[in-house]
Design a protein around this motif. Structure first.
Motif, PDB file in Angstrom:
ATOM      1  N   SER A 258       0.847  -1.230   0.016  1.00  0.00           N
ATOM      2  CA  SER A 258      -0.214   0.133  -0.050  1.00  0.00           C
ATOM      3  C   SER A 258       0.733   1.350   0.078  1.00  0.00           C
ATOM      4  O   SER A 258       1.627   1.495   0.883  1.00  0.00           O
ATOM      5  CB  SER A 258      -0.839   0.134   1.171  1.00  0.00           C
ATOM      6  OG  SER A 258      -1.679  -1.215   1.387  1.00  0.00           O
ATOM      7  N   HIS A 260       1.580   5.249   0.677  1.00  0.00           N
ATOM      8  CA  HIS A 260       0.855   6.271   1.735  1.00  0.00           C
ATOM      9  C   HIS A 260       0.294   7.428   0.659  1.00  0.00           C
ATOM     10  O   HIS A 260       0.905   7.923  -0.263  1.00  0.00           O
ATOM     11  CB  HIS A 260       1.845   6.857   2.484  1.00  0.00           C
ATOM     12  CG  HIS A 260       1.484   7.628   3.390  1.00  0.00           C
ATOM     13  ND1 HIS A 260       0.871   9.129   3.358  1.00  0.00           N
ATOM     14  CD2 HIS A 260       0.794   7.326   4.728  1.00  0.00           C
ATOM     15  CE1 HIS A 260       0.549   9.627   4.293  1.00  0.00           C
ATOM     16  NE2 HIS A 260       0.543   8.669   5.034  1.00  0.00           N
ATOM     17  N   THR A 267       3.916   0.540   2.420  1.00  0.00           N
ATOM     18  CA  THR A 267       3.815  -0.552   3.357  1.00  0.00           C
ATOM     19  C   THR A 267       3.954  -1.905   2.777  1.00  0.00           C
ATOM     20  O   THR A 267       3.377  -1.918   1.703  1.00  0.00           O
ATOM     21  CB  THR A 267       2.822  -0.430   4.327  1.00  0.00           C
ATOM     22  OG1 THR A 267       1.665  -0.679   3.432  1.00  0.00           O
ATOM     23  CG2 THR A 267       2.489   0.689   5.112  1.00  0.00           C
ATOM     24  N   THR A 300      -4.562  -1.577   4.362  1.00  0.00           N
ATOM     25  CA  THR A 300      -4.956  -0.433   3.510  1.00  0.00           C
ATOM     26  C   THR A 300      -4.832   0.710   4.181  1.00  0.00           C
ATOM     27  O   THR A 300      -5.014   0.904   5.701  1.00  0.00           O
ATOM     28  CB  THR A 300      -6.436  -0.521   2.915  1.00  0.00           C
ATOM     29  OG1 THR A 300      -6.355   0.450   1.968  1.00  0.00           O
ATOM     30  CG2 THR A 300      -7.333  -0.420   4.093  1.00  0.00           C
ATOM     31  N   PHE A 301      -4.571   2.013   3.577  1.00  0.00           N
ATOM     32  CA  PHE A 301      -4.534   3.384   4.296  1.00  0.00           C
ATOM     33  C   PHE A 301      -5.859   3.911   4.075  1.00  0.00           C
ATOM     34  O   PHE A 301      -6.706   3.506   2.938  1.00  0.00           O
ATOM     35  CB  PHE A 301      -3.513   4.362   3.433  1.00  0.00           C
ATOM     36  CG  PHE A 301      -2.305   4.087   4.104  1.00  0.00           C
ATOM     37  CD1 PHE A 301      -1.637   4.552   5.366  1.00  0.00           C
ATOM     38  CD2 PHE A 301      -1.230   3.655   3.464  1.00  0.00           C
ATOM     39  CE1 PHE A 301      -0.142   4.229   5.734  1.00  0.00           C
ATOM     40  CE2 PHE A 301       0.217   3.106   3.824  1.00  0.00           C
ATOM     41  CZ  PHE A 301       0.526   3.585   4.764  1.00  0.00           C
ATOM     42  N   ASN A 302      -6.239   4.939   4.830  1.00  0.00           N
ATOM     43  CA  ASN A 302      -7.441   5.820   4.811  1.00  0.00           C
ATOM     44  C   ASN A 302      -6.981   6.754   3.769  1.00  0.00           C
ATOM     45  O   ASN A 302      -5.943   6.917   3.189  1.00  0.00           O
ATOM     46  CB  ASN A 302      -8.220   6.187   5.943  1.00  0.00           C
ATOM     47  CG  ASN A 302      -7.351   7.372   6.546  1.00  0.00           C
ATOM     48  OD1 ASN A 302      -6.087   7.378   6.581  1.00  0.00           O
ATOM     49  ND2 ASN A 302      -7.745   8.085   7.365  1.00  0.00           N
ATOM     50  N   GLY A 305      -4.127   9.159   4.351  1.00  0.00           N
ATOM     51  CA  GLY A 305      -2.818   8.322   5.206  1.00  0.00           C
ATOM     52  C   GLY A 305      -2.813   8.443   6.571  1.00  0.00           C
ATOM     53  O   GLY A 305      -1.885   8.051   7.305  1.00  0.00           O
ATOM     54  N   SER A 306      -3.948   8.975   7.518  1.00  0.00           N
ATOM     55  CA  SER A 306      -3.766   9.146   8.805  1.00  0.00           C
ATOM     56  C   SER A 306      -3.893   7.842   9.599  1.00  0.00           C
ATOM     57  O   SER A 306      -3.744   7.613  10.691  1.00  0.00           O
ATOM     58  CB  SER A 306      -4.590  10.316   9.232  1.00  0.00           C
ATOM     59  OG  SER A 306      -5.888   9.851   9.141  1.00  0.00           O
ATOM     60  N   TYR A 308      -3.863   3.305   9.207  1.00  0.00           N
ATOM     61  CA  TYR A 308      -3.440   2.416   8.464  1.00  0.00           C
ATOM     62  C   TYR A 308      -4.362   1.070   8.938  1.00  0.00           C
ATOM     63  O   TYR A 308      -4.380   0.882  10.303  1.00  0.00           O
ATOM     64  CB  TYR A 308      -1.857   2.087   8.438  1.00  0.00           C
ATOM     65  CG  TYR A 308      -1.353   0.790   7.749  1.00  0.00           C
ATOM     66  CD1 TYR A 308      -1.539   0.648   6.646  1.00  0.00           C
ATOM     67  CD2 TYR A 308      -1.018  -0.334   8.589  1.00  0.00           C
ATOM     68  CE1 TYR A 308      -1.006  -0.246   5.884  1.00  0.00           C
ATOM     69  CE2 TYR A 308      -0.518  -1.239   8.046  1.00  0.00           C
ATOM     70  CZ  TYR A 308      -0.578  -1.590   6.747  1.00  0.00           C
ATOM     71  OH  TYR A 308      -0.112  -2.831   5.996  1.00  0.00           O
ATOM     72  N   PRO A 337      -0.184   6.115  11.816  1.00  0.00           N
ATOM     73  CA  PRO A 337       1.253   6.117  11.593  1.00  0.00           C
ATOM     74  C   PRO A 337       1.616   7.560  11.829  1.00  0.00           C
ATOM     75  O   PRO A 337       1.070   8.597  11.804  1.00  0.00           O
ATOM     76  CB  PRO A 337       1.237   6.211   9.984  1.00  0.00           C
ATOM     77  CG  PRO A 337      -0.117   5.764   9.679  1.00  0.00           C
ATOM     78  CD  PRO A 337      -1.082   5.932  10.713  1.00  0.00           C
ATOM     79  N   VAL A 342       6.269   7.181   7.950  1.00  0.00           N
ATOM     80  CA  VAL A 342       5.909   7.382   6.624  1.00  0.00           C
ATOM     81  C   VAL A 342       6.512   8.443   5.762  1.00  0.00           C
ATOM     82  O   VAL A 342       6.045   8.446   4.645  1.00  0.00           O
ATOM     83  CB  VAL A 342       4.320   7.556   6.655  1.00  0.00           C
ATOM     84  CG1 VAL A 342       3.566   6.249   7.190  1.00  0.00           C
ATOM     85  CG2 VAL A 342       3.823   8.579   7.409  1.00  0.00           C
TER      86      VAL A 342
END
Length: 353
Positions: A258, A260, A267, A300-302, A305-306, A308, A337, A342
């Motif tokens: 994934s 960022h 990641t 997965t990230f949202n 990116g805040s 994970y 994260p 990141v």
């Protein structure tokens, strides 16, 4: 290339050694995919228990809470999920050979919008084309206008679809027999390029670079390939080892890759129960996390990116005989994260003038 940090080992008894936030009411069986809404912190998980579930994730300072919002059923295990770009609709596909469309806003019944001759392994929404793409073990990709019952286009693949990633106009498909098929979605009916994977073993996951200039590929043999599409950049291609236990020499599958969404680091998550943060441009591992007591099959990230999200559960890599549903619990965890994990570090000076 030699590994830039191959693995770490610990006693695998702690399901949550990184003290991540636990999602409430997780699935009753292994989790097969995780996807965040592109618009808000709604998380969808698909599972081998035939269910698609959605939670609302609420952040309060450094704390996260999760509230189950809704769920739908397939007739057989569900393998993949994605969201429409406006955040209103979820798509899911699986072993019942169907893809379903589910409007969260209306709370309506799911509609079947795609059908294959075998399990649907991968699914993606392409906003630029207003089409859904499904990749199946029947060796085809199909593009769907969800208002029509027949596919807009069906594309033959060299083998069964195992992995798929879209960053318009780039789409990368990983199939059995280590084929990587690249499409330019401005001309989707023709293969742009076909590559044999730089990794020697079966492809598990692919993800396109945020700048659409290449892709990452992960295999069952604890290795990731970094591949650029431009022939002039082939010297920048490399592979590296990861998800290996250096104390026992065990090698684990790389299950999830994934990027960022802000920093464009990435990641890896693997069957060793670990997830790691990497920077491909400086060839550095930014952070190695502690290994969970179970494999991580998906993550997965949202959208910013805040958060994970990752699942920890049995991944079927050792077959049904090694799975005990009575004792195996599926978890979905949420990690916040830190910037140091990141954000790419400045490149060290080489000392050359």
């Amino acid at each position: 290339m030699a590994s830039f940090g191959a693995g770490n080992s610990n006693k695998l008894t702690d399901p949550n050694p990184n003290k991540s936030f636990e999602v409430a009411q997780p699935p009753d069986d292994s989790v097969s995919s995780l996807s965040f809404s592109p618009k808000a912190n709604f998380l969808v998980a698909t599972s081998w228990d035939n269910q698609v579930r959605c939670w609302e994730i609420v952040r309060n300072g450094n704390n996260l809470g999760s509230t189950p919002k809704a769920s739908i059923s397939h007739d057989q295990p569900v393998l993949c999920s994605t969201w429409k770009d406006d955040g209103t609709t979820v798509f899911s596909g699986g072993c019942d050979k169907q893809a379903k469309m589910w409007s969260l806003a209306s709370g309506g019944q799911p509609m079947t919008v795609a059908v294959h001759d075998a399990s649907i392994k991968e699914i993606a929404w392409i906003p630029e084309m207003s089409l859904l793409v499904t990749g199946s073990l029947d060796r085809t990709l199909k593009y769907w206008d969800t208002r029509q019952s027949n596919p807009v286009h069906s594309q033959q693949l060299p083998d069964r679809c195992y992995a798929l990633s879209v960053r318009h106009p780039l789409m990368v498909v990983g199939t059995a027999d280590r084929n990587l098929v690249v499409f330019n979605l401005q001309n989707p009916q023709t293969e742009y390029k076909r590559i044999i994977s730089p990794l020697k073993f079966q492809t598990r996951c692919v993800t396109a670079f945020p700048d659409q200039q290449g892709f990452l590929v992960g295999s069952i043999e604890g290795r990731v390939g970094v591949h650029h599409l431009d022939d002039a950049k082939q010297s920048k291609n490399f592979t590296f080892k990861c998800h290996r236990d250096t104390s026992t020499n065990e090698i684990y599958s790389v299950n999830s890759l994934s990027f960022h969404p802000v920093h464009h680091t990435f990641t890896t998550a693997g069957s060793d129960g670990a997830f790691n943060f990497w920077d491909k441009d400086s060839k550095q591992r930014l952070k190695a996390m502690n290994r969970c007591s179970q494999p991580i099959p998906c993550s997965t990230f949202n959208n910013d990116g805040s958060i994970y999200a990752y699942s920890s559960c049995y991944d079927w890599s050792k077959g049904a005989e090694n799975h005990n549903p009575a004792t195996a619990k599926a978890y979905i965890f949420l990690h916040l994260p830190q910037e140091a994990e990141v954000k790419a570090k400045p490149k060290a000076p080489t000392g050359r003038k």
